[in-house]
Design a protein around this motif. Structure first.
Motif, PDB file in Angstrom:
ATOM      1  N   ALA A  20      29.701  45.071  43.865  1.00  0.00           N
ATOM      2  CA  ALA A  20      29.401  43.687  44.191  1.00  0.00           C
ATOM      3  C   ALA A  20      30.378  42.750  43.319  1.00  0.00           C
ATOM      4  O   ALA A  20      31.113  41.725  43.999  1.00  0.00           O
ATOM      5  CB  ALA A  20      27.958  43.204  43.626  1.00  0.00           C
ATOM      6  N   PHE A  21      31.046  43.193  41.974  1.00  0.00           N
ATOM      7  CA  PHE A  21      31.716  42.226  41.316  1.00  0.00           C
ATOM      8  C   PHE A  21      33.203  42.474  41.969  1.00  0.00           C
ATOM      9  O   PHE A  21      33.821  41.232  42.204  1.00  0.00           O
ATOM     10  CB  PHE A  21      31.660  42.815  39.603  1.00  0.00           C
ATOM     11  N   ASP A  24      32.736  41.189  46.013  1.00  0.00           N
ATOM     12  CA  ASP A  24      32.487  39.706  45.992  1.00  0.00           C
ATOM     13  C   ASP A  24      33.166  38.646  45.222  1.00  0.00           C
ATOM     14  O   ASP A  24      33.398  37.804  45.727  1.00  0.00           O
ATOM     15  CB  ASP A  24      31.039  39.456  46.183  1.00  0.00           C
ATOM     16  N   ALA A  25      33.161  39.014  43.954  1.00  0.00           N
ATOM     17  CA  ALA A  25      33.789  38.066  43.054  1.00  0.00           C
ATOM     18  C   ALA A  25      35.373  38.031  43.015  1.00  0.00           C
ATOM     19  O   ALA A  25      35.963  36.989  42.935  1.00  0.00           O
ATOM     20  CB  ALA A  25      33.358  38.356  41.576  1.00  0.00           C
ATOM     21  N   ARG A  96      35.555  31.092  41.300  1.00  0.00           N
ATOM     22  CA  ARG A  96      34.933  31.827  41.835  1.00  0.00           C
ATOM     23  C   ARG A  96      33.903  33.006  41.208  1.00  0.00           C
ATOM     24  O   ARG A  96      33.142  33.295  41.498  1.00  0.00           O
ATOM     25  CB  ARG A  96      35.778  32.535  43.178  1.00  0.00           C
ATOM     26  N   VAL A  97      34.958  33.599  40.230  1.00  0.00           N
ATOM     27  CA  VAL A  97      34.109  34.564  39.347  1.00  0.00           C
ATOM     28  C   VAL A  97      33.185  34.185  38.299  1.00  0.00           C
ATOM     29  O   VAL A  97      32.158  34.793  38.485  1.00  0.00           O
ATOM     30  CB  VAL A  97      35.356  35.508  38.745  1.00  0.00           C
ATOM     31  N   TRP A 100      30.122  33.766  40.613  1.00  0.00           N
ATOM     32  CA  TRP A 100      29.574  34.948  40.652  1.00  0.00           C
ATOM     33  C   TRP A 100      28.423  35.310  39.833  1.00  0.00           C
ATOM     34  O   TRP A 100      27.372  36.099  39.819  1.00  0.00           O
ATOM     35  CB  TRP A 100      30.540  35.902  40.905  1.00  0.00           C
TER      36      TRP A 100
END
Length: 144
Positions: A20-21, A24-25, A96-97, A100
């Motif tokens: 996911a990291f 997505d991030a 963005r990160v 997240w």
């Protein structure tokens, strides 16, 4: 003769959480998700560097019990080598990160040797640095 980096292995404690990291991030794309349990690994890549892929695996994947235990200990302590990514927009990537939910270690700053960079911890505790080359890189004079 040419030579290029093809794979970079990233040891993680939980494949799904780490996926996911990194997906997505950071925006990497899943190329392969193979196997199951400790024999599972996930390969990610980016269209911006088509020949380079990142392989996520747990400490015991493909290792003896004692090797996996030693790697798990290093991962738990957060002292495995850092991972450094480059971006053309550090501010957007940083936000963005952070949104997240990644642990921020360093907000974006200018470095005297050239790049702007920031730092996070991935869900397994690995340090992830994100850099953007300075617009003035050609003006920097090496000190050696």
């Amino acid at each position: 003769m040419t030579i290029a980096l093809q794979y970079c292995h990233i040891t993680v404690s939980d494949l799904d959480e780490s996926l996911a990291f990194y997906r997505d991030a950071l925006g990497l794309e899943v190329r392969q998700d193979v196997g199951s349990g400790v024999s599972r690994w996930i390969t990610l890549g980016s269209d911006t560097q088509p020949g380079l892929e990142f392989v996520l695996s747990v400490p015991h994947a493909g290792r003896t019990r004692s090797e996996g235990d030693a790697l798990q200990d290093l991962l738990t302590q957060g002292i495995l080598p850092m991972i450094v990514f480059s971006t053309d927009d550090l501010d957007e990537t940083f936000e963005r990160v952070r949104a997240w939910g990644a642990e921020v270690l360093q907000e974006p700053i200018e470095r005297p040797w050239g790049p702007r960079d920031s730092a996070f911890r991935d869900p397994s505790g690995n340090m992830v640095r994100i850099q953007q080359p300075s617009k003035n890189m050609e003006q920097i004079i090496p000190f050696w």
